[in-house]
Design a protein around this motif. Structure first.
Motif, PDB file in Angstrom:
ATOM      1  N   LEU A 171       0.821  -1.202   0.000  1.00  9.96           N
ATOM      2  CA  LEU A 171       0.000   0.000   0.000  1.00  9.96           C
ATOM      3  C   LEU A 171       0.859   1.258   0.000  1.00  9.96           C
ATOM      4  O   LEU A 171       0.525   2.248  -0.659  1.00  9.96           O
ATOM      5  N   ILE A 172       1.967   1.221   0.728  1.00 17.17           N
ATOM      6  CA  ILE A 172       2.874   2.365   0.748  1.00 17.17           C
ATOM      7  C   ILE A 172       3.508   2.555  -0.622  1.00 17.17           C
ATOM      8  O   ILE A 172       3.594   3.670  -1.140  1.00 17.17           O
ATOM      9  N   ASP A 173       3.940   1.443  -1.234  1.00 16.62           N
ATOM     10  CA  ASP A 173       4.555   1.526  -2.559  1.00 16.62           C
ATOM     11  C   ASP A 173       3.566   2.059  -3.599  1.00 16.62           C
ATOM     12  O   ASP A 173       3.948   2.790  -4.519  1.00 16.62           O
ATOM     13  N   SER A 231       0.934   3.989  -2.986  1.00 12.41           N
ATOM     14  CA  SER A 231       0.235   5.199  -2.572  1.00 12.41           C
ATOM     15  C   SER A 231       0.297   6.299  -3.625  1.00 12.41           C
ATOM     16  O   SER A 231      -0.705   6.967  -3.895  1.00 12.41           O
ATOM     17  N   LEU A 232       1.468   6.494  -4.233  1.00  7.51           N
ATOM     18  CA  LEU A 232       1.614   7.525  -5.250  1.00  7.51           C
ATOM     19  C   LEU A 232       1.198   7.040  -6.630  1.00  7.51           C
ATOM     20  O   LEU A 232       0.472   7.720  -7.349  1.00  7.51           O
ATOM     21  N   THR A 233       1.637   5.840  -7.008  1.00  5.74           N
ATOM     22  CA  THR A 233       1.378   5.366  -8.371  1.00  5.74           C
ATOM     23  C   THR A 233      -0.084   5.019  -8.612  1.00  5.74           C
ATOM     24  O   THR A 233      -0.537   5.006  -9.752  1.00  5.74           O
ATOM     25  N   ALA A 234      -0.858   4.754  -7.547  1.00  7.81           N
ATOM     26  CA  ALA A 234      -2.273   4.454  -7.729  1.00  7.81           C
ATOM     27  C   ALA A 234      -3.052   5.682  -8.177  1.00  7.81           C
ATOM     28  O   ALA A 234      -4.086   5.563  -8.846  1.00  7.81           O
ATOM     29  N   ARG A 235      -2.575   6.864  -7.822  1.00  7.77           N
ATOM     30  CA  ARG A 235      -3.286   8.088  -8.198  1.00  7.77           C
ATOM     31  C   ARG A 235      -2.545   8.888  -9.260  1.00  7.77           C
ATOM     32  O   ARG A 235      -3.162   9.568 -10.089  1.00  7.77           O
ATOM     33  N   TYR A 236      -1.225   8.827  -9.248  1.00  6.32           N
ATOM     34  CA  TYR A 236      -0.429   9.557 -10.223  1.00  6.32           C
ATOM     35  C   TYR A 236       0.227   8.563 -11.175  1.00  6.32           C
ATOM     36  O   TYR A 236       0.154   7.362 -10.971  1.00  6.32           O
ATOM     37  N   SER A 237       0.890   9.053 -12.199  1.00  7.30           N
ATOM     38  CA  SER A 237       1.544   8.146 -13.126  1.00  7.30           C
ATOM     39  C   SER A 237       2.798   7.551 -12.483  1.00  7.30           C
ATOM     40  O   SER A 237       3.261   8.001 -11.435  1.00  7.30           O
ATOM     41  N   ASP A 238       3.350   6.538 -13.140  1.00  6.77           N
ATOM     42  CA  ASP A 238       4.530   5.862 -12.600  1.00  6.77           C
ATOM     43  C   ASP A 238       5.760   6.771 -12.548  1.00  6.77           C
ATOM     44  O   ASP A 238       6.754   6.419 -11.905  1.00  6.77           O
ATOM     45  N   VAL A 261       5.224   8.431   2.512  1.00 12.46           N
ATOM     46  CA  VAL A 261       5.295   7.660   1.266  1.00 12.46           C
ATOM     47  C   VAL A 261       6.282   8.266   0.276  1.00 12.46           C
ATOM     48  O   VAL A 261       6.575   7.660  -0.752  1.00 12.46           O
ATOM     49  N   PHE A 262       6.786   9.460   0.577  1.00 14.31           N
ATOM     50  CA  PHE A 262       7.837  10.056  -0.262  1.00 14.31           C
ATOM     51  C   PHE A 262       8.649  11.016   0.584  1.00 14.31           C
ATOM     52  O   PHE A 262       8.109  11.756   1.410  1.00 14.31           O
ATOM     53  N   ALA A 263       9.970  11.001   0.380  1.00 11.47           N
ATOM     54  CA  ALA A 263      10.884  11.932   1.042  1.00 11.47           C
ATOM     55  C   ALA A 263      11.833  12.491  -0.014  1.00 11.47           C
ATOM     56  O   ALA A 263      12.457  11.726  -0.752  1.00 11.47           O
ATOM     57  N   SER A 264      11.930  13.797  -0.084  1.00 14.31           N
ATOM     58  CA  SER A 264      12.767  14.423  -1.106  1.00 14.31           C
ATOM     59  C   SER A 264      14.247  14.280  -0.770  1.00 14.31           C
ATOM     60  O   SER A 264      14.627  14.047   0.379  1.00 14.31           O
ATOM     61  N   LEU A 286      10.618   5.913   4.728  1.00 13.21           N
ATOM     62  CA  LEU A 286       9.360   5.478   4.114  1.00 13.21           C
ATOM     63  C   LEU A 286       8.659   4.452   4.992  1.00 13.21           C
ATOM     64  O   LEU A 286       9.273   3.534   5.526  1.00 13.21           O
ATOM     65  N   GLY A 287       7.366   4.647   5.165  1.00 11.58           N
ATOM     66  CA  GLY A 287       6.570   3.743   5.989  1.00 11.58           C
ATOM     67  C   GLY A 287       6.515   4.149   7.448  1.00 11.58           C
ATOM     68  O   GLY A 287       5.747   3.573   8.214  1.00 11.58           O
ATOM     69  N   ARG A 288       7.325   5.138   7.843  1.00 11.23           N
ATOM     70  CA  ARG A 288       7.334   5.601   9.233  1.00 11.23           C
ATOM     71  C   ARG A 288       6.427   6.823   9.374  1.00 11.23           C
ATOM     72  O   ARG A 288       6.130   7.523   8.408  1.00 11.23           O
TER      73      ARG A 288
END
Length: 416
Positions: free
Chosen positions: A33-35, A37-44, A70-73, A88-90
């Protein structure tokens, strides 16, 4: 970021035994689900696009249990000293420490509950334990299709230590004593039971300093935070259009849509069992919340089932009489427990021990129905509780979360 905390259902407080196969599956589901989280709504390509944005920022998902990062710059990782795998995941609480002002933490928590933008000075800690002041700029990102908060973005701009004038330095001792007395008085009157910032900490240059009440951000630093936020939102909006699941900084008020608040979603995410919430006030009584464990049990992703009637799990061999029994119990607003044959996304069958119960708000009106599922082949949870007792525990926890929210209704869902 800050997550609301309620006791988890179905887990021991202490457990020194090796993780069970079920626990490993749940952990794998959480990572998935964490992996996604972004690609389910945005593109790969969204991660690559975000990596190109200058600045320090995190993206969190309130829809995943624990409200994880789910993302850290790259900028944030360089500033904090952590690797991406460590972050990630924390939950964002990992960056707080003994001198982090608890009132500031409560303000952030309240902004998350109210799903609004916030700018605040905050003392956080790097991986090596050194404290540093940041301008914490938080804002929600809403899904245009359902009005829910898809993600929170936390932009962080370092606030450097300001040089003081000679007159300020001369009166610093007196002012420090005055502030210290005020802090002691505030501590004695504090009704919230929160711990204020410690009086002494070691700054970045490792010199002992008198604790600052706050390190205020300059207008330039505030502008940097706003510019970074606009760049991030622009990228998220652009890449969400490629999937058709567009996001916006403003909530869409679509007809018939009444999204759950992030506060309720966070509370429900702490309940570690398979269940869904359905809304009887909406046409066809759609699913408005699905737990991570439900997704693991059925194989569906969250966006595939939200807004759909629960009966999508039924198939040609599902008994019609059992479905009629469920519908009758809903009509009279009563609970029922049944055993029925359901279908996963891949077409495989499982016997579902299903408990359906109304959930009333503080005024006594049915706000939701909770459907709690247990696969008959995995009835044991290692705690000695019967399936029905586990289901009643889930229902009780959901009722507490819903009634607590209806007493102080958030912006996403008006009090019924």
């Amino acid at each position: 970021m800050v997550a609301l905390t309620i006791p988890s259902i179905g887990r021991r407080a202490e457990n020194t035994s090796p993780p069970s196969a079920v626990a490993e599956v749940m952990a794998g589901c959480s990572r998935r689900l964490i992996d996604q989280s972004l690609t389910a709504r945005y593109s790969d390509w969204i991660a690559e696009a975000l990596d190109e944005i200058q600045g320090c920022f995190l993206i969190t998902d309130p829809g995943v249990a624990g409200h994880p990062i789910v993302f850290a710059s790259h900028g944030f990782l360089a500033m904090s000293g952590y690797s991406r795998e460590e972050v990630l995941g924390r939950n964002g609480r990992m960056f707080q420490g003994p001198a982090t002002n608890r009132r500031s933490v409560l303000e952030i928590r309240e902004a998350i509950r109210e799903e609004r933008t916030l700018q605040i000075s905050l003392l956080n800690y790097r991986k090596d334990g050194t404290p540093h002041w940041i301008l914490f700029h938080l804002f929600p990102v809403f899904g245009v299709d359902d009005g829910r908060v898809a993600h929170f973005v936390a932009v962080q701009v370092p606030i450097p230590r300001r040089s003081r004038s000679l007159s300020e330095a001369r009166c610093g001792g007196a002012r420090g004593r005055l502030f210290g007395a005020c802090r002691n008085e505030v501590r004695s009157d504090c009704d919230l039971g929160c711990n204020l910032a410690a009086d002494l900490f070691v700054d970045v240059d490792n010199r002992g300093l008198e604790a600052e009440e706050s390190r205020e951000a300059s207008e330039q630093e505030k502008e940097r935070a706003s510019d970074a936020a606009n760049s991030i939102l622009s990228a998220l909006t652009q890449y969400s259009k490629l999937t058709g699941r567009v996001v916006s900084s403003q909530r869409s008020r679509l007809a018939g849509i009444s999204p759950l608040s992030s506060s309720l979603i966070l509370s429900l995410g702490r309940i570690k069992q398979s269940f869904v919430l359905t809304d009887p006030q909406l046409p066809d009584m759609p699913i408005v919340y699905a737990s991570d464990e439900f997704l693991s049990l059925t194989g569906y992703s969250r966006h595939e089932i939200l807004g759909h009637n629960y009966e999508f799990l039924n198939g040609p061999d599902t008994e019609v009489e059992v479905l009629h029994q469920i519908r009758q119990s809903i009509q009279v607003e009563c609970a029922c427990t049944v055993r029925l044959l359901n279908y996963r996304k891949d077409g495989s069958l499982f016997w579902n021990l299903l408990h359906v119960s109304p959930v009333r708000n503080a005024s006594g009106k049915v706000a939701f129905y909770v459907n709690v599922q247990i696969d008959e082949n995995t009835k044991s949870d290692g705690l000695g509780l019967s399936p029905h007792m586990r289901q009643l525990g889930v229902v009780g926890a959901v009722k507490v979360a819903v009634r607590s929210l209806s007493l102080c209704a958030g912006p996403s869902r008006p009090s019924s």
